[in-house]
Motif scaffolding. Structure first.
Motif, PDB file in Angstrom:
ATOM      1  N   LYS A  62       0.826  -1.205   0.000  1.00 43.09           N
ATOM      2  CA  LYS A  62       0.000   0.000   0.000  1.00 43.09           C
ATOM      3  C   LYS A  62       0.863   1.259   0.000  1.00 43.09           C
ATOM      4  N   GLN A  63       1.984   1.198   0.672  1.00 39.81           N
ATOM      5  CA  GLN A  63       2.876   2.357   0.752  1.00 39.81           C
ATOM      6  C   GLN A  63       3.524   2.654  -0.596  1.00 39.81           C
ATOM      7  N   THR A  64       3.906   1.612  -1.304  1.00 44.13           N
ATOM      8  CA  THR A  64       4.580   1.802  -2.598  1.00 44.13           C
ATOM      9  C   THR A  64       3.593   1.949  -3.753  1.00 44.13           C
ATOM     10  N   MET A  65       2.385   1.380  -3.589  1.00 45.31           N
ATOM     11  CA  MET A  65       1.351   1.458  -4.625  1.00 45.31           C
ATOM     12  C   MET A  65       0.032   1.892  -3.977  1.00 45.31           C
ATOM     13  N   PRO A  66      -0.121   3.181  -3.720  1.00 44.34           N
ATOM     14  CA  PRO A  66      -1.275   3.677  -2.963  1.00 44.34           C
ATOM     15  C   PRO A  66      -2.633   3.362  -3.585  1.00 44.34           C
ATOM     16  N   SER A  67      -2.694   3.151  -4.882  1.00 48.85           N
ATOM     17  CA  SER A  67      -3.982   2.899  -5.530  1.00 48.85           C
ATOM     18  C   SER A  67      -4.506   1.483  -5.281  1.00 48.85           C
ATOM     19  N   VAL A  68      -3.640   0.613  -4.755  1.00 49.43           N
ATOM     20  CA  VAL A  68      -4.047  -0.770  -4.503  1.00 49.43           C
ATOM     21  C   VAL A  68      -4.867  -0.840  -3.213  1.00 49.43           C
ATOM     22  N   THR A  69      -5.969  -1.575  -3.258  1.00 52.58           N
ATOM     23  CA  THR A  69      -6.753  -1.844  -2.055  1.00 52.58           C
ATOM     24  C   THR A  69      -6.250  -3.129  -1.430  1.00 52.58           C
ATOM     25  N   VAL A  70      -5.913  -3.084  -0.141  1.00 58.51           N
ATOM     26  CA  VAL A  70      -5.387  -4.270   0.535  1.00 58.51           C
ATOM     27  C   VAL A  70      -6.372  -4.753   1.596  1.00 58.51           C
ATOM     28  N   ILE A  71      -6.556  -6.070   1.642  1.00 57.19           N
ATOM     29  CA  ILE A  71      -7.472  -6.687   2.608  1.00 57.19           C
ATOM     30  C   ILE A  71      -6.789  -7.905   3.211  1.00 57.19           C
ATOM     31  N   LYS A  72      -6.626  -7.910   4.513  1.00 56.30           N
ATOM     32  CA  LYS A  72      -6.043  -9.082   5.161  1.00 56.30           C
ATOM     33  C   LYS A  72      -7.047 -10.228   5.128  1.00 56.30           C
ATOM     34  N   SER A  73      -6.634 -11.351   4.559  1.00 59.15           N
ATOM     35  CA  SER A  73      -7.542 -12.490   4.404  1.00 59.15           C
ATOM     36  C   SER A  73      -6.733 -13.748   4.152  1.00 59.15           C
ATOM     37  N   ASP A  74      -7.079 -14.827   4.841  1.00 65.56           N
ATOM     38  CA  ASP A  74      -6.409 -16.118   4.706  1.00 65.56           C
ATOM     39  C   ASP A  74      -7.299 -17.047   3.893  1.00 65.56           C
ATOM     40  N   VAL A  75      -6.782 -17.514   2.763  1.00 63.76           N
ATOM     41  CA  VAL A  75      -7.561 -18.365   1.860  1.00 63.76           C
ATOM     42  C   VAL A  75      -8.061 -19.631   2.548  1.00 63.76           C
ATOM     43  N   GLU A  76      -7.301 -20.099   3.526  1.00 65.05           N
ATOM     44  CA  GLU A  76      -7.670 -21.346   4.210  1.00 65.05           C
ATOM     45  C   GLU A  76      -8.927 -21.190   5.059  1.00 65.05           C
ATOM     46  N   LYS A  77      -9.205 -19.990   5.560  1.00 65.54           N
ATOM     47  CA  LYS A  77     -10.240 -19.792   6.568  1.00 65.54           C
ATOM     48  C   LYS A  77     -11.582 -19.401   5.953  1.00 65.54           C
ATOM     49  N   GLU A  78     -12.611 -20.169   6.283  1.00 64.34           N
ATOM     50  CA  GLU A  78     -13.942 -19.921   5.739  1.00 64.34           C
ATOM     51  C   GLU A  78     -14.467 -18.548   6.148  1.00 64.34           C
ATOM     52  N   GLU A  79     -14.248 -18.173   7.425  1.00 70.27           N
ATOM     53  CA  GLU A  79     -14.762 -16.895   7.894  1.00 70.27           C
ATOM     54  C   GLU A  79     -14.083 -15.726   7.173  1.00 70.27           C
ATOM     55  N   ASP A  80     -12.808 -15.886   6.824  1.00 72.73           N
ATOM     56  CA  ASP A  80     -12.111 -14.833   6.078  1.00 72.73           C
ATOM     57  C   ASP A  80     -12.691 -14.692   4.679  1.00 72.73           C
ATOM     58  N   ALA A  81     -13.054 -15.799   4.078  1.00 73.01           N
ATOM     59  CA  ALA A  81     -13.626 -15.760   2.724  1.00 73.01           C
ATOM     60  C   ALA A  81     -14.936 -14.989   2.716  1.00 73.01           C
ATOM     61  N   TYR A  82     -15.798 -15.248   3.682  1.00 69.08           N
ATOM     62  CA  TYR A  82     -17.076 -14.536   3.753  1.00 69.08           C
ATOM     63  C   TYR A  82     -16.859 -13.049   4.026  1.00 69.08           C
ATOM     64  N   ALA A  83     -15.917 -12.738   4.914  1.00 69.17           N
ATOM     65  CA  ALA A  83     -15.619 -11.341   5.219  1.00 69.17           C
ATOM     66  C   ALA A  83     -15.057 -10.629   3.987  1.00 69.17           C
ATOM     67  N   LEU A  84     -14.208 -11.330   3.238  1.00 72.40           N
ATOM     68  CA  LEU A  84     -13.635 -10.767   2.016  1.00 72.40           C
ATOM     69  C   LEU A  84     -14.736 -10.457   1.007  1.00 72.40           C
ATOM     70  N   PHE A  85     -15.642 -11.391   0.825  1.00 70.46           N
ATOM     71  CA  PHE A  85     -16.741 -11.180  -0.117  1.00 70.46           C
ATOM     72  C   PHE A  85     -17.572  -9.956   0.275  1.00 70.46           C
ATOM     73  N   THR A  86     -17.851  -9.824   1.559  1.00 64.74           N
ATOM     74  CA  THR A  86     -18.625  -8.684   2.046  1.00 64.74           C
ATOM     75  C   THR A  86     -17.903  -7.367   1.763  1.00 64.74           C
ATOM     76  N   GLN A  87     -16.602  -7.329   2.027  1.00 69.10           N
ATOM     77  CA  GLN A  87     -15.829  -6.102   1.807  1.00 69.10           C
ATOM     78  C   GLN A  87     -15.726  -5.755   0.324  1.00 69.10           C
ATOM     79  N   VAL A  88     -15.501  -6.768  -0.515  1.00 62.75           N
ATOM     80  CA  VAL A  88     -15.376  -6.516  -1.949  1.00 62.75           C
ATOM     81  C   VAL A  88     -16.716  -6.055  -2.529  1.00 62.75           C
TER      82      VAL A  88
END
Length: 254
Positions: free
Chosen positions: A46-72
């Motif tokens: 994010k610091q080097t490419m400010p236009s990029v949106t960053v979201i902490k998310s672990d592909v292994e975790k089901e709850e992260d996947a649902y949270a990612l979908f909601t944010q996107v």
């Protein structure tokens, strides 16, 4: 397929192939969202490419996947889902116990296979509703010929490759315009392969080939030595196996 202006979600986008893909997608005028497990690495991007949106998310975790979908969804959705995140473990190296082999295999399948299916299921309706949308799935040269050092990783990529081909066919039968690209890299120079002395392709060259394939609607994108191994695996499978598994590997496994 025209990539300019497309919104791309890249899993594992904070390092290695994913980071290089982030750079090259931006260069051609796409908008990029990346995920990763390491917040520090995401912050560095994010610091080097400010236009990029960053979201902490672990592909292994089901709850992260649902949270990612909601944010996107809240951000307005995506046009391209790029499954780049993946894990591997040398399951048959000396010192690895049977329990560890199983544990590694389960983890690889959770990330490399089930994680892809989960995100596809969540984002499928969104992607099908978009004009000129796509899913990019990263399999491997090892989905063509397995590696003695990485048997369970190879198996996870075979499963993913079969799933990719059938997903594409199912969408075609349903009359959907959603494209499914399969990227088959050879060995790539990343942190994960730093200790290996085998021939490697750079992340820059791999991503360049990926983008070229997408622009030309090349649904199966074999890069570097994967092209040769593909032909040999069909015509001379024994030779292909020996090229992927040179004799020096045998000594390491004894």
């Amino acid at each position: 397929m025209n990539l300019k202006g497309k919104i791309v979600l890249i899993t594992g986008g904070a390092s290695g192939i994913g980071l290089e893909a982030t750079k090259q997608f931006l260069e051609i005028g796409a908008r990029v969202i990346i995920t990763g497990r390491n917040q520090d690495k995401l912050d560095a991007v994010k610091q080097t490419m400010p236009s990029v949106t960053v979201i902490k998310s672990d592909v292994e975790k089901e709850e992260d996947a649902y949270a990612l979908f909601t944010q996107v969804t809240a951000l307005g959705g995506i046009d391209i889902l790029y499954h780049n995140a993946g894990v591997g473990s040398p399951a048959l190296n000396l010192g690895i116990t049977n329990d560890q082999i199983l544990e590694n295999a389960v983890y690889e399948m959770k990330v490399n296979y089930f994680g892809v299916i989960r995100l596809n299921n969540l984002f499928m309706d969104m992607l099908k509703s978009r004009n000129q949308a796509a899913i990019i799935i990263t399999t491997s040269i090892l989905s063509l010929v397995p590696a003695l050092e990485e048997p369970t990783y190879s198996a996870s990529k075979v499963a993913l490759s079969f799933y990719t081909k059938l997903l594409r066919k199912n969408l075609e039968i349903l009359g959907s315009g959603l494209k499914v690209f399969e990227l088959l890299p050879p060995l790539v120079a990343t942190e994960m392969t730093a200790k290996r002395n085998d021939k490697k392709i750079t992340t820059h060259d791999l991503v360049k080939a990926l983008l070229s394939g997408i622009k030309n609607d090349q649904l199966t994108i074999r890069v570097g030595d994967t092209k040769i191994i593909y032909v040999l695996s069909r015509l001379f499978p024994g030779l292909a196996f020996n090229l992927v598994n040179p004799k020096k590997i045998y000594a390491q496994l004894r």
